[in-house]
Write an enzyme that holds these catalytic residues in place. Sequence first.
Site, PDB file in Angstrom:
ATOM      1  N   SER A 251      56.743  54.579  77.586  1.00  0.00           N
ATOM      2  CA  SER A 251      58.131  54.176  77.764  1.00  0.00           C
ATOM      3  C   SER A 251      58.980  55.323  78.291  1.00  0.00           C
ATOM      4  O   SER A 251      58.938  56.435  77.782  1.00  0.00           O
ATOM      5  CB  SER A 251      58.707  53.683  76.443  1.00  0.00           C
ATOM      6  OG  SER A 251      60.101  53.626  76.549  1.00  0.00           O
ATOM      7  N   LYS A 252      59.767  55.008  79.306  1.00  0.00           N
ATOM      8  CA  LYS A 252      60.662  56.004  79.890  1.00  0.00           C
ATOM      9  C   LYS A 252      61.722  56.442  78.889  1.00  0.00           C
ATOM     10  O   LYS A 252      62.299  57.495  79.013  1.00  0.00           O
ATOM     11  CB  LYS A 252      61.394  55.396  81.088  1.00  0.00           C
ATOM     12  CG  LYS A 252      60.660  55.526  82.383  1.00  0.00           C
ATOM     13  CD  LYS A 252      61.607  55.165  83.507  1.00  0.00           C
ATOM     14  CE  LYS A 252      60.819  55.007  84.793  1.00  0.00           C
ATOM     15  NZ  LYS A 252      61.625  54.561  85.896  1.00  0.00           N
ATOM     16  N   ARG A 253      61.971  55.551  77.932  1.00  0.00           N
ATOM     17  CA  ARG A 253      63.032  55.853  76.974  1.00  0.00           C
ATOM     18  C   ARG A 253      62.587  56.851  75.901  1.00  0.00           C
ATOM     19  O   ARG A 253      63.387  57.396  75.183  1.00  0.00           O
ATOM     20  CB  ARG A 253      63.541  54.565  76.317  1.00  0.00           C
ATOM     21  CG  ARG A 253      64.512  53.822  77.207  1.00  0.00           C
ATOM     22  CD  ARG A 253      64.832  52.452  76.659  1.00  0.00           C
ATOM     23  NE  ARG A 253      63.694  51.554  76.790  1.00  0.00           N
ATOM     24  CZ  ARG A 253      63.388  50.917  77.906  1.00  0.00           C
ATOM     25  NH1 ARG A 253      64.109  51.073  78.974  1.00  0.00           N
ATOM     26  NH2 ARG A 253      62.337  50.119  77.964  1.00  0.00           N
TER      27      ARG A 253
END
Length: 321
Positions: A251-253
Amino acid sequence: MTRRGRFAPSPTGQLHIGNAITALAAWLQMRQTGGAFVLRIEDIDKARSRDAYAEQLQDDLLWLGLDWDEGPRVGGPYAPYVQSLREPLYEEALEKLRQDGRLYPCYCSRSELASIGSAPHGLASEGAGYPGLCRRLSEEERLAKAAKKTPALRFIMPDHALPFEDAFAGPQPSDGDDRSDFVVKRADGMFSYQLAVTVDDAAMGITDVLRGVDLLDSTPRQLALYEALGLKPPAFAHVPLLVDQEGKRLSKRDRSITLAGLRSAGVEPEQLLGALAHQAGWIDRPERLTARELIPSFGPIRQAGEHLLLTEPLRRLIGAG
Ligand code: GLU
Protein backbone atom coordinates in the site's frame (compact mmCIF):
# COMPACT_ATOMS: atom_id res chain seq x y z
CA MET A 1 23.80 5.57 -31.09
CA THR A 2 23.77 6.53 -27.43
CA ARG A 3 20.93 4.92 -25.54
CA ARG A 4 18.57 7.15 -23.62
CA GLY A 5 16.51 5.97 -20.67
CA ARG A 6 14.23 7.78 -18.30
CA PHE A 7 12.36 7.72 -15.03
CA ALA A 8 9.03 9.52 -15.33
CA PRO A 9 7.26 9.75 -11.98
CA SER A 10 3.99 11.56 -11.33
CA PRO A 11 4.32 13.88 -8.33
CA THR A 12 1.06 12.73 -6.76
CA GLY A 13 2.58 11.13 -3.68
CA GLN A 14 5.86 10.03 -2.17
CA LEU A 15 8.20 7.55 -3.84
CA HIS A 16 7.98 4.09 -2.32
CA ILE A 17 10.19 1.02 -2.61
CA GLY A 18 8.34 -0.16 -5.73
CA ASN A 19 9.16 3.12 -7.49
CA ALA A 20 12.71 2.86 -6.14
CA ILE A 21 13.31 -0.51 -7.85
CA THR A 22 12.02 0.96 -11.11
CA ALA A 23 14.15 4.11 -10.81
CA LEU A 24 17.20 2.07 -9.82
CA ALA A 25 16.75 -0.35 -12.75
CA ALA A 26 16.33 2.52 -15.25
CA TRP A 27 19.38 4.31 -13.86
CA LEU A 28 21.55 1.15 -13.80
CA GLN A 29 20.54 0.24 -17.35
CA MET A 30 21.83 3.59 -18.61
CA ARG A 31 24.94 3.67 -16.41
CA GLN A 32 25.88 0.14 -17.52
CA THR A 33 25.47 0.93 -21.23
CA GLY A 34 26.95 4.44 -21.14
CA GLY A 35 23.56 5.93 -22.02
CA ALA A 36 21.92 9.11 -20.80
CA PHE A 37 19.46 9.04 -17.91
CA VAL A 38 16.60 11.52 -18.06
CA LEU A 39 14.23 12.53 -15.27
CA ARG A 40 10.82 13.78 -16.39
CA ILE A 41 8.10 14.97 -14.04
CA GLU A 42 4.68 13.80 -15.27
CA ASP A 43 2.34 16.35 -13.77
CA ILE A 44 -0.38 16.63 -16.44
CA ASP A 45 -2.93 15.69 -13.78
CA LYS A 46 -2.78 19.11 -12.17
CA ALA A 47 -5.46 18.40 -9.59
CA ARG A 48 -3.42 15.54 -8.09
CA SER A 49 0.14 16.80 -8.64
CA ARG A 50 2.04 18.80 -6.04
CA ASP A 51 5.26 20.76 -6.44
CA ALA A 52 6.34 19.61 -3.01
CA TYR A 53 6.17 15.96 -4.15
CA ALA A 54 8.17 16.82 -7.29
CA GLU A 55 10.88 18.37 -5.14
CA GLN A 56 10.83 15.56 -2.63
CA LEU A 57 11.13 12.81 -5.19
CA GLN A 58 14.24 14.50 -6.57
CA ASP A 59 15.72 14.66 -3.06
CA ASP A 60 14.82 10.99 -2.55
CA LEU A 61 16.53 9.94 -5.80
CA LEU A 62 19.67 11.89 -4.92
CA TRP A 63 19.64 10.37 -1.42
CA LEU A 64 19.75 6.95 -3.13
CA GLY A 65 22.63 8.14 -5.33
CA LEU A 66 20.58 8.19 -8.54
CA ASP A 67 21.61 11.30 -10.44
CA TRP A 68 20.21 12.36 -13.83
CA ASP A 69 21.95 13.77 -16.89
CA GLU A 70 18.94 15.76 -18.01
CA GLY A 71 15.87 16.91 -16.14
CA PRO A 72 14.68 19.39 -13.55
CA ARG A 73 17.43 21.23 -11.65
CA VAL A 74 20.05 20.34 -14.31
CA GLY A 75 18.25 21.21 -17.59
CA GLY A 76 19.24 19.70 -20.93
CA PRO A 77 18.64 19.88 -24.68
CA TYR A 78 15.00 18.74 -24.48
CA ALA A 79 13.85 21.08 -21.71
CA PRO A 80 11.37 21.60 -20.18
CA TYR A 81 11.36 18.23 -18.40
CA VAL A 82 8.02 18.89 -16.74
CA GLN A 83 4.89 17.81 -18.62
CA SER A 84 2.69 20.72 -17.58
CA LEU A 85 5.08 22.98 -19.54
CA ARG A 86 4.97 20.82 -22.68
CA GLU A 87 1.29 21.12 -23.64
CA PRO A 88 1.93 22.81 -27.03
CA LEU A 89 3.69 19.60 -28.14
CA TYR A 90 0.67 17.48 -27.18
CA GLU A 91 -1.63 19.90 -29.03
CA GLU A 92 0.57 19.61 -32.13
CA ALA A 93 0.38 15.81 -32.04
CA LEU A 94 -3.40 15.98 -31.65
CA GLU A 95 -3.61 18.25 -34.66
CA LYS A 96 -1.76 15.70 -36.78
CA LEU A 97 -4.03 12.90 -35.58
CA ARG A 98 -7.07 15.07 -36.24
CA GLN A 99 -5.95 15.84 -39.79
CA ASP A 100 -5.33 12.16 -40.42
CA GLY A 101 -8.86 11.31 -39.28
CA ARG A 102 -7.69 9.34 -36.25
CA LEU A 103 -9.81 11.20 -33.66
CA TYR A 104 -13.48 11.63 -32.96
CA PRO A 105 -15.38 13.60 -30.33
CA CYS A 106 -16.91 11.52 -27.55
CA TYR A 107 -19.82 12.80 -25.48
CA CYS A 108 -20.26 9.77 -23.25
CA SER A 109 -20.08 10.38 -19.52
CA ARG A 110 -18.48 8.01 -17.08
CA SER A 111 -21.86 7.15 -15.57
CA GLU A 112 -23.41 6.39 -18.98
CA LEU A 113 -20.52 4.06 -19.78
CA ALA A 114 -20.80 2.37 -16.39
CA SER A 115 -24.50 1.70 -16.88
CA ILE A 116 -23.88 0.22 -20.33
CA GLY A 117 -21.20 -2.01 -18.84
CA SER A 118 -23.49 -3.31 -16.14
CA ALA A 119 -26.69 -3.65 -18.18
CA PRO A 120 -27.83 -7.30 -18.29
CA HIS A 121 -27.94 -7.36 -22.07
CA GLY A 122 -25.38 -4.65 -22.49
CA LEU A 123 -22.60 -4.46 -24.94
CA ALA A 124 -20.51 -7.24 -23.45
CA SER A 125 -20.19 -8.79 -26.88
CA GLU A 126 -18.15 -5.81 -27.94
CA GLY A 127 -15.49 -6.62 -25.37
CA ALA A 128 -14.13 -4.65 -22.47
CA GLY A 129 -13.47 -0.95 -22.67
CA TYR A 130 -15.20 1.70 -24.70
CA PRO A 131 -17.88 0.24 -26.98
CA GLY A 132 -17.33 2.85 -29.71
CA LEU A 133 -20.72 4.56 -29.30
CA CYS A 134 -19.68 8.04 -30.43
CA ARG A 135 -17.69 6.68 -33.36
CA ARG A 136 -20.98 5.61 -34.91
CA LEU A 137 -22.94 8.85 -34.41
CA SER A 138 -24.57 10.37 -37.46
CA GLU A 139 -23.72 13.98 -38.20
CA GLU A 140 -27.16 14.97 -36.96
CA GLU A 141 -26.77 13.13 -33.66
CA ARG A 142 -23.31 14.58 -33.20
CA LEU A 143 -24.52 18.14 -33.70
CA ALA A 144 -27.34 17.63 -31.22
CA LYS A 145 -24.88 16.39 -28.59
CA ALA A 146 -22.33 19.10 -29.41
CA ALA A 147 -24.92 21.78 -28.65
CA LYS A 148 -25.15 20.50 -25.07
CA LYS A 149 -21.73 19.27 -24.15
CA THR A 150 -17.97 19.70 -24.64
CA PRO A 151 -16.60 16.39 -25.92
CA ALA A 152 -13.52 14.40 -25.02
CA LEU A 153 -11.36 13.30 -27.95
CA ARG A 154 -10.89 9.61 -28.64
CA PHE A 155 -8.17 7.97 -30.70
CA ILE A 156 -9.23 5.25 -33.14
CA MET A 157 -7.26 2.09 -32.39
CA PRO A 158 -6.11 0.13 -35.45
CA ASP A 159 -7.63 -3.29 -36.15
CA HIS A 160 -4.32 -5.15 -36.07
CA ALA A 161 -2.46 -6.55 -33.07
CA LEU A 162 0.47 -4.53 -31.70
CA PRO A 163 2.93 -7.17 -30.49
CA PHE A 164 6.18 -6.29 -28.77
CA GLU A 165 9.02 -7.93 -26.93
CA ASP A 166 9.31 -6.89 -23.30
CA ALA A 167 12.87 -7.15 -22.01
CA PHE A 168 11.66 -8.37 -18.59
CA ALA A 169 8.16 -9.77 -19.18
CA GLY A 170 8.88 -11.55 -22.50
CA PRO A 171 6.87 -11.55 -25.74
CA GLN A 172 3.55 -9.69 -25.59
CA PRO A 173 1.13 -10.67 -28.38
CA SER A 174 -1.16 -7.70 -27.58
CA ASP A 175 -3.93 -9.20 -29.68
CA GLY A 176 -6.68 -9.30 -27.09
CA ASP A 177 -7.59 -7.36 -23.97
CA ASP A 178 -8.53 -3.77 -24.31
CA ARG A 179 -8.15 -2.70 -27.90
CA SER A 180 -10.89 -0.13 -27.71
CA ASP A 181 -10.59 3.52 -28.72
CA PHE A 182 -9.18 5.59 -25.87
CA VAL A 183 -9.35 9.21 -24.74
CA VAL A 184 -6.40 11.42 -25.70
CA LYS A 185 -7.86 14.66 -24.38
CA ARG A 186 -10.54 14.90 -21.75
CA ALA A 187 -13.56 17.19 -21.97
CA ASP A 188 -11.98 19.37 -19.26
CA GLY A 189 -8.92 19.92 -21.46
CA MET A 190 -6.54 17.51 -19.72
CA PHE A 191 -4.32 15.52 -22.08
CA SER A 192 -4.20 11.80 -21.39
CA TYR A 193 -1.17 10.02 -19.99
CA GLN A 194 -0.99 7.85 -23.13
CA LEU A 195 -0.65 10.83 -25.44
CA ALA A 196 1.73 12.86 -23.27
CA VAL A 197 4.07 9.97 -22.50
CA THR A 198 4.31 8.94 -26.17
CA VAL A 199 4.91 12.47 -27.44
CA ASP A 200 7.54 13.11 -24.74
CA ASP A 201 9.40 9.82 -25.04
CA ALA A 202 9.64 10.37 -28.80
CA ALA A 203 10.54 14.08 -28.55
CA MET A 204 13.23 13.34 -25.95
CA GLY A 205 14.76 10.59 -28.08
CA ILE A 206 14.13 7.92 -25.45
CA THR A 207 15.33 4.50 -26.68
CA ASP A 208 14.55 2.48 -23.53
CA VAL A 209 11.35 2.72 -21.53
CA LEU A 210 11.67 0.90 -18.22
CA ARG A 211 8.67 1.23 -15.88
CA GLY A 212 6.24 -0.62 -13.61
CA VAL A 213 4.23 -3.58 -14.88
CA ASP A 214 1.02 -1.71 -14.06
CA LEU A 215 1.67 0.11 -17.35
CA LEU A 216 2.18 -3.04 -19.44
CA ASP A 217 -1.41 -2.87 -20.73
CA SER A 218 -0.85 0.73 -21.82
CA THR A 219 1.98 -0.20 -24.14
CA PRO A 220 -0.13 -1.37 -27.14
CA ARG A 221 -2.01 1.93 -26.98
CA GLN A 222 1.24 3.83 -26.99
CA LEU A 223 2.54 1.67 -29.86
CA ALA A 224 -0.60 2.59 -31.79
CA LEU A 225 0.16 6.27 -31.18
CA TYR A 226 3.79 5.87 -32.29
CA GLU A 227 2.50 4.23 -35.45
CA ALA A 228 -0.15 6.90 -36.13
CA LEU A 229 2.33 9.73 -35.51
CA GLY A 230 5.02 8.11 -37.67
CA LEU A 231 7.43 7.81 -34.73
CA LYS A 232 9.90 5.07 -33.91
CA PRO A 233 8.94 3.26 -30.69
CA PRO A 234 11.49 2.58 -27.93
CA ALA A 235 12.32 -0.80 -26.38
CA PHE A 236 10.15 -1.63 -23.36
CA ALA A 237 10.90 -3.36 -20.05
CA HIS A 238 8.29 -3.63 -17.30
CA VAL A 239 9.30 -4.16 -13.69
CA PRO A 240 7.10 -6.61 -11.76
CA LEU A 241 5.02 -5.32 -8.89
CA LEU A 242 6.18 -5.96 -5.33
CA VAL A 243 3.68 -8.00 -3.33
CA ASP A 244 3.62 -9.24 0.27
CA GLN A 245 3.34 -12.85 1.45
CA GLU A 246 -0.43 -12.84 0.87
CA GLY A 247 0.09 -11.63 -2.69
CA LYS A 248 -1.25 -8.18 -1.88
CA ARG A 249 0.16 -5.07 -3.51
CA LEU A 250 2.11 -2.93 -1.05
CA SER A 251 0.00 0.00 0.00
CA LYS A 252 1.21 3.45 -0.97
CA ARG A 253 -0.34 4.74 2.20
CA ASP A 254 1.97 2.67 4.36
CA ARG A 255 4.62 5.14 5.47
CA SER A 256 7.15 2.41 6.19
CA ILE A 257 7.60 1.77 2.49
CA THR A 258 8.16 5.34 1.33
CA LEU A 259 11.75 6.46 0.87
CA ALA A 260 11.14 9.43 3.12
CA GLY A 261 9.74 7.14 5.83
CA LEU A 262 12.68 4.73 5.61
CA ARG A 263 15.13 7.59 5.67
CA SER A 264 13.58 9.10 8.77
CA ALA A 265 13.60 5.65 10.40
CA GLY A 266 17.40 5.73 10.03
CA VAL A 267 17.77 3.36 7.07
CA GLU A 268 20.94 4.10 5.09
CA PRO A 269 20.74 4.34 1.28
CA GLU A 270 23.35 1.56 0.88
CA GLN A 271 21.26 -0.79 3.02
CA LEU A 272 18.16 -0.10 0.96
CA LEU A 273 20.03 -0.38 -2.36
CA GLY A 274 21.50 -3.74 -1.34
CA ALA A 275 18.06 -5.03 -0.34
CA LEU A 276 16.46 -3.74 -3.57
CA ALA A 277 19.20 -5.27 -5.74
CA HIS A 278 18.82 -8.58 -3.90
CA GLN A 279 15.06 -8.35 -4.36
CA ALA A 280 15.54 -7.81 -8.10
CA GLY A 281 17.86 -10.81 -8.24
CA TRP A 282 20.95 -8.83 -9.28
CA ILE A 283 23.01 -9.88 -6.25
CA ASP A 284 22.91 -13.11 -4.25
CA ARG A 285 23.52 -11.66 -0.79
CA PRO A 286 22.03 -8.39 0.47
CA GLU A 287 25.23 -6.43 1.05
CA ARG A 288 25.43 -2.70 1.65
CA LEU A 289 26.26 -1.22 -1.72
CA THR A 290 26.20 2.16 -3.40
CA ALA A 291 24.29 2.70 -6.64
CA ARG A 292 27.61 2.97 -8.51
CA GLU A 293 28.84 -0.32 -7.05
CA LEU A 294 25.72 -2.00 -8.39
CA ILE A 295 26.28 -0.98 -12.02
CA PRO A 296 28.04 -4.21 -13.13
CA SER A 297 25.36 -6.41 -11.47
CA PHE A 298 22.35 -5.04 -13.31
CA GLY A 299 20.44 -7.46 -15.55
CA PRO A 300 16.88 -8.60 -16.24
CA ILE A 301 14.69 -8.84 -13.16
CA ARG A 302 14.03 -12.45 -12.21
CA GLN A 303 10.32 -12.93 -11.99
CA ALA A 304 7.49 -15.37 -12.14
CA GLY A 305 4.57 -13.60 -13.76
CA GLU A 306 3.76 -10.04 -12.95
CA HIS A 307 4.63 -10.19 -9.28
CA LEU A 308 7.76 -10.03 -7.22
CA LEU A 309 7.29 -11.58 -3.80
CA LEU A 310 8.94 -9.47 -1.13
CA THR A 311 12.17 -11.21 -0.08
CA GLU A 312 13.40 -11.46 3.49
CA PRO A 313 16.07 -8.70 3.51
CA LEU A 314 13.76 -6.07 2.09
CA ARG A 315 10.88 -7.25 4.27
CA ARG A 316 13.07 -6.93 7.32
CA LEU A 317 14.18 -3.48 6.31
CA ILE A 318 10.66 -2.16 5.98
CA GLY A 319 9.59 -3.99 9.13
CA ALA A 320 6.75 -5.76 7.35
CA GLY A 321 7.36 -9.29 8.48
N1 GLU B 1 4.05 8.83 -14.80
C1 GLU B 1 3.79 7.43 -14.71
C2 GLU B 1 3.65 7.01 -13.27
O1 GLU B 1 4.21 7.66 -12.40
C3 GLU B 1 4.87 6.58 -15.34
C4 GLU B 1 4.94 6.77 -16.78
C5 GLU B 1 5.88 5.86 -17.51
O2 GLU B 1 6.91 5.47 -16.96
O3 GLU B 1 5.57 5.56 -18.66
O4 GLU B 1 3.01 6.02 -13.00
